[in-house]
Design a protein around this motif. Structure first.
Motif, PDB file in Angstrom:
ATOM      1  N   ASN A 139      62.007  53.628  46.869  1.00 50.79           N
ATOM      2  CA  ASN A 139      62.624  52.699  45.974  1.00 50.79           C
ATOM      3  C   ASN A 139      62.612  53.670  44.758  1.00 50.79           C
ATOM      4  N   GLY A 140      61.476  54.388  44.395  1.00 53.44           N
ATOM      5  CA  GLY A 140      61.378  55.073  43.297  1.00 53.44           C
ATOM      6  C   GLY A 140      62.505  56.145  42.955  1.00 53.44           C
ATOM      7  N   LEU A 141      62.610  56.853  44.541  1.00 54.92           N
ATOM      8  CA  LEU A 141      63.622  57.708  44.294  1.00 54.92           C
ATOM      9  C   LEU A 141      65.128  57.335  44.027  1.00 54.92           C
ATOM     10  N   TYR A 159      59.771  52.801  60.706  1.00 56.19           N
ATOM     11  CA  TYR A 159      60.185  53.980  62.074  1.00 56.19           C
ATOM     12  C   TYR A 159      61.705  53.116  62.412  1.00 56.19           C
ATOM     13  N   THR A 160      62.227  52.295  61.713  1.00 54.20           N
ATOM     14  CA  THR A 160      63.473  51.661  62.360  1.00 54.20           C
ATOM     15  C   THR A 160      64.392  51.487  61.051  1.00 54.20           C
ATOM     16  N   VAL A 161      65.728  51.565  61.232  1.00 59.19           N
ATOM     17  CA  VAL A 161      66.663  51.342  59.924  1.00 59.19           C
ATOM     18  C   VAL A 161      67.656  50.031  60.516  1.00 59.19           C
ATOM     19  N   GLY A 212      48.779  53.830  49.391  1.00 61.03           N
ATOM     20  CA  GLY A 212      48.691  52.776  48.376  1.00 61.03           C
ATOM     21  C   GLY A 212      49.081  51.425  48.812  1.00 61.03           C
ATOM     22  N   LEU A 213      49.007  51.205  49.978  1.00 63.86           N
ATOM     23  CA  LEU A 213      49.704  49.765  50.435  1.00 63.86           C
ATOM     24  C   LEU A 213      48.433  49.088  50.752  1.00 63.86           C
ATOM     25  N   LEU A 214      48.260  48.288  49.404  1.00 60.32           N
ATOM     26  CA  LEU A 214      46.795  47.672  49.523  1.00 60.32           C
ATOM     27  C   LEU A 214      46.754  46.385  50.653  1.00 60.32           C
ATOM     28  N   LYS A 253      50.149  44.622  42.240  1.00 63.56           N
ATOM     29  CA  LYS A 253      48.796  44.383  42.038  1.00 63.56           C
ATOM     30  C   LYS A 253      47.989  45.714  41.895  1.00 63.56           C
ATOM     31  N   LEU A 254      48.341  46.706  42.396  1.00 64.01           N
ATOM     32  CA  LEU A 254      47.573  47.873  41.983  1.00 64.01           C
ATOM     33  C   LEU A 254      47.925  48.531  40.883  1.00 64.01           C
ATOM     34  N   LEU A 255      49.415  48.335  40.508  1.00 59.93           N
ATOM     35  CA  LEU A 255      49.660  48.634  39.003  1.00 59.93           C
ATOM     36  C   LEU A 255      48.792  47.890  37.962  1.00 59.93           C
TER      37      LEU A 255
HETATM   38  C1  LIG Z   1      53.583  50.572  59.053  1.00 56.09           C
HETATM   39  C2  LIG Z   1      54.803  50.428  58.389  1.00 56.09           C
HETATM   40  C3  LIG Z   1      55.791  49.967  59.254  1.00 56.09           C
HETATM   41  C4  LIG Z   1      57.368  49.508  58.660  1.00 56.09           C
HETATM   42  N1  LIG Z   1      58.434  49.460  59.092  1.00 56.09           N
HETATM   43  C5  LIG Z   1      59.565  49.517  58.731  1.00 56.09           C
HETATM   44  C6  LIG Z   1      60.581  49.361  59.484  1.00 56.09           C
HETATM   45  O1  LIG Z   1      60.701  49.883  60.576  1.00 56.09           O
HETATM   46  N2  LIG Z   1      61.998  49.415  58.717  1.00 56.09           N
HETATM   47  C7  LIG Z   1      62.079  49.014  57.424  1.00 56.09           C
HETATM   48  O2  LIG Z   1      63.089  48.837  56.971  1.00 56.09           O
HETATM   49  N3  LIG Z   1      60.607  48.797  56.696  1.00 56.09           N
HETATM   50  C8  LIG Z   1      59.706  49.165  57.464  1.00 56.09           C
HETATM   51  N4  LIG Z   1      58.394  48.951  56.593  1.00 56.09           N
HETATM   52  C9  LIG Z   1      58.626  48.572  55.527  1.00 56.09           C
HETATM   53  C10 LIG Z   1      58.870  49.744  54.440  1.00 56.09           C
HETATM   54  O3  LIG Z   1      58.338  51.027  54.847  1.00 56.09           O
HETATM   55  C11 LIG Z   1      58.133  49.424  53.056  1.00 56.09           C
HETATM   56  O4  LIG Z   1      58.668  48.026  52.440  1.00 56.09           O
HETATM   57  C12 LIG Z   1      59.245  50.348  52.013  1.00 56.09           C
HETATM   58  O5  LIG Z   1      59.097  51.798  52.503  1.00 56.09           O
HETATM   59  C13 LIG Z   1      58.364  50.508  50.510  1.00 56.09           C
HETATM   60  O6  LIG Z   1      59.092  51.417  49.818  1.00 56.09           O
HETATM   61  P1  LIG Z   1      58.675  51.552  48.377  1.00 56.09           P
HETATM   62  O7  LIG Z   1      59.537  52.790  47.805  1.00 56.09           O
HETATM   63  O8  LIG Z   1      59.039  49.974  47.792  1.00 56.09           O
HETATM   64  O9  LIG Z   1      57.132  51.836  48.152  1.00 56.09           O
HETATM   65  P2  LIG Z   1      56.352  52.811  48.905  1.00 56.09           P
HETATM   66  O10 LIG Z   1      57.147  53.591  50.306  1.00 56.09           O
HETATM   67  O11 LIG Z   1      54.957  52.283  49.311  1.00 56.09           O
HETATM   68  O12 LIG Z   1      56.369  53.959  47.686  1.00 56.09           O
HETATM   69  C14 LIG Z   1      55.211  54.085  46.821  1.00 56.09           C
HETATM   70  C15 LIG Z   1      54.803  55.264  46.518  1.00 56.09           C
HETATM   71  O13 LIG Z   1      54.060  55.283  45.388  1.00 56.09           O
HETATM   72  C16 LIG Z   1      52.992  56.505  45.541  1.00 56.09           C
HETATM   73  N5  LIG Z   1      51.813  55.852  44.661  1.00 56.09           N
HETATM   74  C17 LIG Z   1      50.860  54.956  45.009  1.00 56.09           C
HETATM   75  N6  LIG Z   1      49.916  55.137  43.969  1.00 56.09           N
HETATM   76  C18 LIG Z   1      50.460  56.227  43.226  1.00 56.09           C
HETATM   77  C19 LIG Z   1      49.854  56.698  41.898  1.00 56.09           C
HETATM   78  N7  LIG Z   1      48.911  56.135  41.352  1.00 56.09           N
HETATM   79  N8  LIG Z   1      50.605  57.600  41.284  1.00 56.09           N
HETATM   80  C20 LIG Z   1      51.662  58.166  41.772  1.00 56.09           C
HETATM   81  N9  LIG Z   1      52.133  57.545  42.849  1.00 56.09           N
HETATM   82  C21 LIG Z   1      51.833  56.652  43.689  1.00 56.09           C
HETATM   83  C22 LIG Z   1      52.652  56.364  47.023  1.00 56.09           C
HETATM   84  O14 LIG Z   1      52.138  57.420  47.404  1.00 56.09           O
HETATM   85  C23 LIG Z   1      54.007  56.135  47.494  1.00 56.09           C
HETATM   86  O15 LIG Z   1      54.883  57.309  47.973  1.00 56.09           O
HETATM   87  C24 LIG Z   1      57.385  49.588  57.188  1.00 56.09           C
HETATM   88  C25 LIG Z   1      56.117  49.816  56.307  1.00 56.09           C
HETATM   89  C26 LIG Z   1      54.844  50.103  57.053  1.00 56.09           C
HETATM   90  C27 LIG Z   1      53.596  50.509  56.147  1.00 56.09           C
END
Ligand SMILES: Cc1cc2nc3c(=O)[nH]c(=O)nc-3n(C[C@H](O)[C@H](O)[C@H](O)COP(=O)(O)OP(=O)(O)OC[C@H]3O[C@@H](n4cnc5c(N)ncnc54)[C@H](O)[C@@H]3O)c2cc1C
Length: 533
Positions: A14-16, A58-60, A464-466, A302-304
């Motif tokens: 999401n950040g990207l 792991y899956t899209v 960072g997944l609380l 919550k982390l933020l």
């Molecule tokens: C085990 C698991 C299985 C899953 N399976 C699926 C699936 O198969 N299909 C699907 O669609 N979704 C799945 N999900 C859900 C999905 O992966 C997440 O909801 C999604 O990737 C979250 O994306 P995001 O960009 O919001 O956050 P994140 O991917 O959590 O990215 C947040 C980023 O912030 C970084 N960060 C944290 N703290 C700091 C800091 N203080 N400073 C700088 N950077 C920081 C982290 O390192 C991370 O890179 C799964 C998730 C998990 C954990």
């Protein structure tokens, strides 16, 4: 002096996505990521010598097609393929359910003629409602604002737009929508179907990342959340990104960089700088300061707010409420390196069923007991597992003849009872997961030559997944839509000026969708244009 217009905390997908849209619009953007690689929970790594796999996600399916097109992810190397069968559910008595195009009807009919007559209608009901909800994915939900100013007027129009979209559903479909938002999946499925495997097929989606019984109120929404997606234009279908989930985020990073965004890894944020009630940049763990006009956060809300924003900068009521943000998915994730494909007692040998999401949870009662056991004991001794073997669709992950499998295991406690630590139990629980698969596919355990284990605590430490929450916060009614992450802040704007939410803690929530990143970029651009034209 600002060094950049926007600094984004976290290079998750999401950040990207947010960075790519902002850079495309011409804003200078810098993304800072704590880990040494981009991608957050959507990454591919070599977890055992010669064996790579998607580490967490792991899956899209949920990845939004408009975002794929706007960011030209295919041009940046992303290729997504369909599974040859969607789901395979073996039962201990030797029966099984195998779903997918042309397969679901006959397979359900072999289990129950009554359910075969009903499954089409139920799938269509879910699809119709998912179709309408899809239209909410790339728009901010109505935000609740106090007073009668311009903001209130804008939100009234947003609410009217929302109501208009919902009017496309018939009254009966709106009743169905209400059921799906509030009721338990278990009750709804018991009303419609008689066969345990048919109910388990849908019930599994209700407990994915949801530490709850399928009979818990609200679990039906989680089932619906997993029906939003599509692969290559086919709705409700799940697929595989060649090269693993990291291929998605690598393509996103290339798209963002291509438009001029800077991405720095190994750059954790220690603190958000707040000046005169406004977010003004970040301080990194190494002490470096990056000043920016806007700060967008891709981390769990919550982390933020409890670790990165100085407490004194927030109203006590806000801080107290976000302190109660509910995290904890109850998931345990493993990757295993295999010398051979498993052979299931219910359907021995190779076949398309090995490309499917293989669900080991043969009934809703099994899932309910798994949750109760995890609540009392810390993990379920008869766990729920989805096994996916991506090497059946992708030969880039390991050598020919060898395989990798993802085990997505449900119903472990986010924190163990009686002061026990996941660090002391992760290996035992990993053994249990492998033994559970072995019961359905004898010999599986002896084919495992390497394993990667992520307990809820590991997910928190690494990503960072609380509480190990895969969605950055439970998908419960009080944490969804206009209430994600909090009533009054559903428009991607935080309680401080210049601070935005671009991660899964914002609408529409977790999953690899790109939607919160896209929507937050739009909010930032709107504010920027309001200020600078
Ligand atoms: C085990 C698991 C299985 C899953 N399976 C699926 C699936 O198969 N299909 C699907 O669609 N979704 C799945 N999900 C859900 C999905 O992966 C997440 O909801 C999604 O990737 C979250 O994306 P995001 O960009 O919001 O956050 P994140 O991917 O959590 O990215 C947040 C980023 O912030 C970084 N960060 C944290 N703290 C700091 C800091 N203080 N400073 C700088 N950077 C920081 C982290 O390192 C991370 O890179 C799964 C998730 C998990 C954990």
């Amino acid at each position: 002096m600002n060094e950049t217009d926007v600094v984004i905390i976290g290079a998750g997908h999401n950040g990207l996505t947010c960075a790519a849209y902002l850079a495309m619009a011409g804003l200078p953007v810098k993304v800072v990521e704590r880990r040494t690689m981009v991608g957050g929970a959507a990454v591919t790594e070599e977890f055992h010598p010669g064996f790579s796999n998607s580490v967490a996600a792991y899956t899209v399916s949920l990845l939004n097609p408009q975002i794929v097109a706007d960011l030209k992810l295919a041009d940046h190397g992303l290729r997504i393929v369909e599974r040859r069968a969607q789901n395979f559910l073996p039962a201990p008595d030797g029966s099984y359910l195998l779903t997918g195009e042309g397969r679901t009807g006959p397979s359900v009919a072999a289990l129950s003629a009554r359910d075969a007559g009903r499954i089409g209608a139920f799938s269509r009901e879910l699809e119709t409602i998912a179709d309408v909800l899809r239209q909410f994915v790339l728009r901010a939900p109505p935000n609740i604002v106090e007073g009668f100013g311009l903001g209130a007027i804008q939100q009234t129009f947003n609410a009217l737009g929302t109501a208009n979209l919902l009017r496309r559903l018939s009254l009966e479909q709106q009743r169905g929508l209400l059921d799906l938002f509030t009721r338990s999946a278990g009750e709804m499925l018991d009303e419609r179907f008689e066969n345990d495997l048919v109910k388990a097929l849908f019930g599994f989606d209700a407990i994915v990342g949801n530490y709850a019984s399928p009979y818990a109120a609200g679990s039906a929404y989680v089932m619906l959340h997993h029906a939003f997606g599509e692969v290559n234009g086919k709705k409700g279908v799940w697929g595989h990104a060649i090269g693993g989930m990291g291929a998605i985020t690598q393509a996103m990073a290339r798209a963002a960089r291509g438009h001029g965004a800077e991405i720095e890894t190994g750059a954790g944020v220690r603190e958000v700088i707040v000046e005169a009630g406004r977010a003004a940049g970040v301080v990194l763990d190494n002490g470096k300061t990056i000043r920016a006009r806007y700060v967008a956060s891709g981390v769990n809300p919550k982390l933020l707010y409890t670790r990165l924003v100085p407490a004194g900068a927030l109203a006590p009521e806000f801080l107290a409420r976000i302190g109660n943000w509910r995290n904890g998915s109850g998931t345990f994730r493993m990757n295993v390196a295999l010398t051979a494909l498993p052979s299931f007692t219910a359907l021995p040998g190779n076949g398309d069923h090995l490309t499917a999401g293989i669900i080991l949870a043969p009934s809703l009662g099994y899932m309910d007991r798994a949750w109760l056991d995890a609540r009392a004991h810390g993990w379920s001794r008869e766990p729920v597992i989805e096994v996916l073997i991506p090497s059946t669709l992708d030969d880039s992950l390991c050598s020919p003849g060898q395989h990798v499998a993802s085990l997505f295991c449900q119903h472990v406690a986010p924190a163990l009872p009686d002061g026990k630590s996941w660090d002391d139990h992760r290996e035992d629980v990993a053994d249990l997961m492998i033994a559970t698969v072995d019961r359905y596919a004898p010999g599986f355990g002896s084919s495992v030559i390497g394993r990667q284990i992520l307990s809820p605590l590991d997910l928190e430490r690494q990503f960072g997944l609380l509480g190990g929450d895969i969605f950055h916060g439970a998908l419960t009614l009080n944490q969804l839509f206009s209430a994600r992450p909090m009533l009054g802040h559903a428009d991607y704007r935080g309680p401080l000026k210049g601070l935005y939410h671009c991660g899964s803690g914002a609408h529409p929530g977790g999953g690899v969708t790109g939607a919160p990143g896209h929507n937050a970029a739009r909010a930032i651009l709107r504010d920027h244009r309001a200020l600078f034209g």
